[in-house]
Write a protein that holds these residues in place. Structure first.
Motif, PDB file in Angstrom:
ATOM      1  N   GLN A  55      91.537  83.738  -4.119  1.00  0.00           N
ATOM      2  CA  GLN A  55      91.520  84.056  -5.552  1.00  0.00           C
ATOM      3  C   GLN A  55      91.393  82.773  -6.366  1.00  0.00           C
ATOM      4  OE1 GLN A  55      91.418  87.297  -6.302  1.00  0.00           O
ATOM      5  NE2 GLN A  55      91.684  87.703  -4.127  1.00  0.00           N
ATOM      6  N   THR A  56      90.764  82.913  -7.539  1.00  0.00           N
ATOM      7  CA  THR A  56      90.671  81.762  -8.439  1.00  0.00           C
ATOM      8  C   THR A  56      91.943  81.683  -9.274  1.00  0.00           C
ATOM      9  OG1 THR A  56      89.562  83.108 -10.101  1.00  0.00           O
ATOM     10  CG2 THR A  56      88.158  81.884  -8.590  1.00  0.00           C
ATOM     11  N   GLY A  57      92.452  80.516  -9.440  1.00  0.00           N
ATOM     12  CA  GLY A  57      93.669  80.308 -10.214  1.00  0.00           C
ATOM     13  C   GLY A  57      94.146  78.884 -10.042  1.00  0.00           C
ATOM     14  N   ARG A  58      94.893  78.401 -11.037  1.00  0.00           N
ATOM     15  CA  ARG A  58      95.373  77.008 -10.988  1.00  0.00           C
ATOM     16  C   ARG A  58      96.611  76.832 -10.144  1.00  0.00           C
ATOM     17  NH1 ARG A  58      94.285  76.845 -17.255  1.00  0.00           N
ATOM     18  NH2 ARG A  58      95.627  78.615 -16.956  1.00  0.00           N
ATOM     19  N   SER A  59      97.372  77.907  -9.979  1.00  0.00           N
ATOM     20  CA  SER A  59      98.615  77.786  -9.205  1.00  0.00           C
ATOM     21  C   SER A  59      98.696  78.919  -8.188  1.00  0.00           C
ATOM     22  CB  SER A  59      99.825  77.843 -10.149  1.00  0.00           C
ATOM     23  OG  SER A  59      99.931  79.129 -10.711  1.00  0.00           O
ATOM     24  N   ASP A  60      99.639  78.809  -7.287  1.00  0.00           N
ATOM     25  CA  ASP A  60      99.848  79.848  -6.282  1.00  0.00           C
ATOM     26  C   ASP A  60     100.265  81.167  -6.940  1.00  0.00           C
ATOM     27  OD1 ASP A  60      99.184  78.142  -4.231  1.00  0.00           O
ATOM     28  OD2 ASP A  60     101.269  77.642  -3.712  1.00  0.00           O
ATOM     29  N   THR A  61     101.046  81.066  -8.007  1.00  0.00           N
ATOM     30  CA  THR A  61     101.489  82.272  -8.719  1.00  0.00           C
ATOM     31  C   THR A  61     100.306  83.009  -9.327  1.00  0.00           C
ATOM     32  OG1 THR A  61     103.572  81.146  -9.230  1.00  0.00           O
ATOM     33  CG2 THR A  61     103.079  83.135 -10.469  1.00  0.00           C
ATOM     34  N   GLU A  62      99.394  82.275  -9.952  1.00  0.00           N
ATOM     35  CA  GLU A  62      98.206  82.905 -10.534  1.00  0.00           C
ATOM     36  C   GLU A  62      97.351  83.554  -9.456  1.00  0.00           C
ATOM     37  OE1 GLU A  62      95.808  80.391 -13.011  1.00  0.00           O
ATOM     38  OE2 GLU A  62      97.468  79.937 -14.358  1.00  0.00           O
ATOM     39  N   ARG A  63      97.165  82.877  -8.324  1.00  0.00           N
ATOM     40  CA  ARG A  63      96.379  83.439  -7.233  1.00  0.00           C
ATOM     41  C   ARG A  63      97.041  84.696  -6.672  1.00  0.00           C
ATOM     42  NH1 ARG A  63      95.005  77.997  -6.627  1.00  0.00           N
ATOM     43  NH2 ARG A  63      96.819  77.472  -5.376  1.00  0.00           N
ATOM     44  N   LEU A  65      99.002  86.783  -8.386  1.00  0.00           N
ATOM     45  CA  LEU A  65      98.787  87.853  -9.374  1.00  0.00           C
ATOM     46  C   LEU A  65      97.367  88.403  -9.304  1.00  0.00           C
ATOM     47  CD1 LEU A  65     100.694  86.445 -12.488  1.00  0.00           C
ATOM     48  CD2 LEU A  65     101.301  88.459 -11.122  1.00  0.00           C
ATOM     49  N   MET A  66      96.387  87.506  -9.130  1.00  0.00           N
ATOM     50  CA  MET A  66      95.001  87.949  -9.011  1.00  0.00           C
ATOM     51  C   MET A  66      94.802  88.784  -7.739  1.00  0.00           C
ATOM     52  SD  MET A  66      93.572  86.961 -11.733  1.00  0.00           S
ATOM     53  CE  MET A  66      91.825  87.015 -11.480  1.00  0.00           C
ATOM     54  N   LYS A  69      96.027  92.315  -8.377  1.00  0.00           N
ATOM     55  CA  LYS A  69      95.036  93.089  -9.131  1.00  0.00           C
ATOM     56  C   LYS A  69      93.847  93.466  -8.247  1.00  0.00           C
ATOM     57  CE  LYS A  69      96.172  91.173 -13.636  1.00  0.00           C
ATOM     58  NZ  LYS A  69      95.676  90.477 -14.825  1.00  0.00           N
ATOM     59  N   ALA A  70      93.379  92.519  -7.436  1.00  0.00           N
ATOM     60  CA  ALA A  70      92.233  92.782  -6.562  1.00  0.00           C
ATOM     61  C   ALA A  70      92.561  93.857  -5.529  1.00  0.00           C
ATOM     62  CB  ALA A  70      91.786  91.498  -5.877  1.00  0.00           C
ATOM     63  N   SER A  71      93.782  93.817  -4.976  1.00  0.00           N
ATOM     64  CA  SER A  71      94.159  94.836  -3.988  1.00  0.00           C
ATOM     65  C   SER A  71      94.272  96.211  -4.642  1.00  0.00           C
ATOM     66  CB  SER A  71      95.460  94.456  -3.285  1.00  0.00           C
ATOM     67  OG  SER A  71      96.562  94.499  -4.168  1.00  0.00           O
ATOM     68  N   LYS A  72      94.714  96.248  -5.892  1.00  0.00           N
ATOM     69  CA  LYS A  72      94.792  97.527  -6.619  1.00  0.00           C
ATOM     70  C   LYS A  72      93.392  98.083  -6.854  1.00  0.00           C
ATOM     71  CE  LYS A  72      96.752  99.558 -10.807  1.00  0.00           C
ATOM     72  NZ  LYS A  72      97.472  99.275 -12.054  1.00  0.00           N
ATOM     73  N   TYR A 121     102.721  94.852  -2.173  1.00  0.00           N
ATOM     74  CA  TYR A 121     103.533  93.896  -1.426  1.00  0.00           C
ATOM     75  C   TYR A 121     102.640  92.920  -0.654  1.00  0.00           C
ATOM     76  CZ  TYR A 121     102.450  97.382   2.143  1.00  0.00           C
ATOM     77  OH  TYR A 121     101.807  98.263   2.971  1.00  0.00           O
ATOM     78  N   PRO A 122     103.179  91.719  -0.381  1.00  0.00           N
ATOM     79  CA  PRO A 122     102.427  90.758   0.441  1.00  0.00           C
ATOM     80  C   PRO A 122     102.596  91.079   1.926  1.00  0.00           C
ATOM     81  CG  PRO A 122     104.441  89.763  -0.346  1.00  0.00           C
ATOM     82  CD  PRO A 122     104.384  91.142  -0.951  1.00  0.00           C
ATOM     83  N   VAL A 123     101.552  90.780   2.693  1.00  0.00           N
ATOM     84  CA  VAL A 123     101.604  90.922   4.143  1.00  0.00           C
ATOM     85  C   VAL A 123     101.233  89.566   4.723  1.00  0.00           C
ATOM     86  CG1 VAL A 123     100.547  92.000   6.156  1.00  0.00           C
ATOM     87  CG2 VAL A 123     101.012  93.362   4.132  1.00  0.00           C
ATOM     88  N   GLY A 124     102.117  88.988   5.467  1.00  0.00           N
ATOM     89  CA  GLY A 124     101.869  87.650   5.991  1.00  0.00           C
ATOM     90  C   GLY A 124     101.900  86.644   4.849  1.00  0.00           C
ATOM     91  N   LYS A 125     101.128  85.561   5.014  1.00  0.00           N
ATOM     92  CA  LYS A 125     101.133  84.516   3.992  1.00  0.00           C
ATOM     93  C   LYS A 125      99.916  84.569   3.079  1.00  0.00           C
ATOM     94  CE  LYS A 125     103.863  81.303   6.647  1.00  0.00           C
ATOM     95  NZ  LYS A 125     103.999  79.983   7.202  1.00  0.00           N
ATOM     96  N   ASP A 126      98.881  85.366   3.453  1.00  0.00           N
ATOM     97  CA  ASP A 126      97.648  85.277   2.679  1.00  0.00           C
ATOM     98  C   ASP A 126      97.051  86.623   2.281  1.00  0.00           C
ATOM     99  OD1 ASP A 126      95.592  83.782   1.438  1.00  0.00           O
ATOM    100  OD2 ASP A 126      94.274  84.273   3.114  1.00  0.00           O
ATOM    101  N   THR A 127      97.770  87.719   2.352  1.00  0.00           N
ATOM    102  CA  THR A 127      97.185  89.017   2.023  1.00  0.00           C
ATOM    103  C   THR A 127      98.138  89.808   1.129  1.00  0.00           C
ATOM    104  OG1 THR A 127      96.068  89.052   4.156  1.00  0.00           O
ATOM    105  CG2 THR A 127      96.183  91.130   2.990  1.00  0.00           C
ATOM    106  N   TYR A 128      97.549  90.471   0.146  1.00  0.00           N
ATOM    107  CA  TYR A 128      98.319  91.379  -0.703  1.00  0.00           C
ATOM    108  C   TYR A 128      97.812  92.789  -0.478  1.00  0.00           C
ATOM    109  CZ  TYR A 128     102.067  90.898  -3.966  1.00  0.00           C
ATOM    110  OH  TYR A 128     103.304  90.879  -4.520  1.00  0.00           O
TER     111      TYR A 128
END
Length: 158
Positions: A55-63, A65-66, A69-72, A121-128
């Motif tokens: 995801q594009t974003g300046r921080s881990d939190t922004e990524r 959140l994105m 939204k993308a998973s939804k 919810y997150p799954v692992g370290k890199d998937t929502y």
């Protein structure tokens, strides 16, 4: 070319008028309608996935959140496939009896109303992941408030 006499012209016009009026109703009528209800309503479920690091974003939190939204959106796409189906377009090109180009495209289009988010919810370290549910009973109720579908219950002629 033979021309018709006034008497023949009147006869043709009268015959035409009688044949046309024979197709229409000569009576006034009152039609009673009733709502058509399905016998059962399925509950559809869909799951959407999105990678966080892509995801594009300046921080881990922004990524993160994105990714939520993308998973939804991915889950909504899956629900839309279940409700409306998926359009598949394909093409192939041949030259000297050898396939030179092969393409396959798919698309989904539709409006989903009444879906409910069950979990995000997150799954692992890199998937929502987002889980959605669509109760077709609720969709039917929403449809009834806007479209008022009906069928003929009774016709009374006067």
């Amino acid at each position: 070319m033979k021309t018709l006499s006034p008497r023949q012209l009147l006869a043709v016009a009268l015959a035409s008028a009688v044949s046309i009026s024979g197709c229409t109703s000569m009576f006034d009528k009152h039609v009673e309608w009733e709502v058509v209800e399905p016998q059962s309503y399925p509950v559809l479920k869909a799951v959407g996935y999105a990678p966080i690091k892509s995801q594009t974003g300046r921080s881990d939190t922004e990524r993160e959140l994105m990714a939520m939204k993308a998973s939804k959106l991915d889950a909504y796409r899956e629900l839309t496939e279940q409700v409306y189906g998926q359009r598949i377009d394909g093409s192939q090109s041949l030259a000297n009896m050898v396939i030179t180009n092969s393409q396959l495209k798919s698309s989904v289009e539709g409006v989903i109303r009444g879906a409910k988010v069950l979990k995000t919810y997150p799954v692992g370290k890199d998937t929502y992941v987002t889980e959605l549910e669509l109760d077709m009973q609720q969709v039917h109720d929403i449809y009834l408030t806007t479209a008022k579908p009906r069928r003929v219950r009774d016709v009374t002629y006067y």
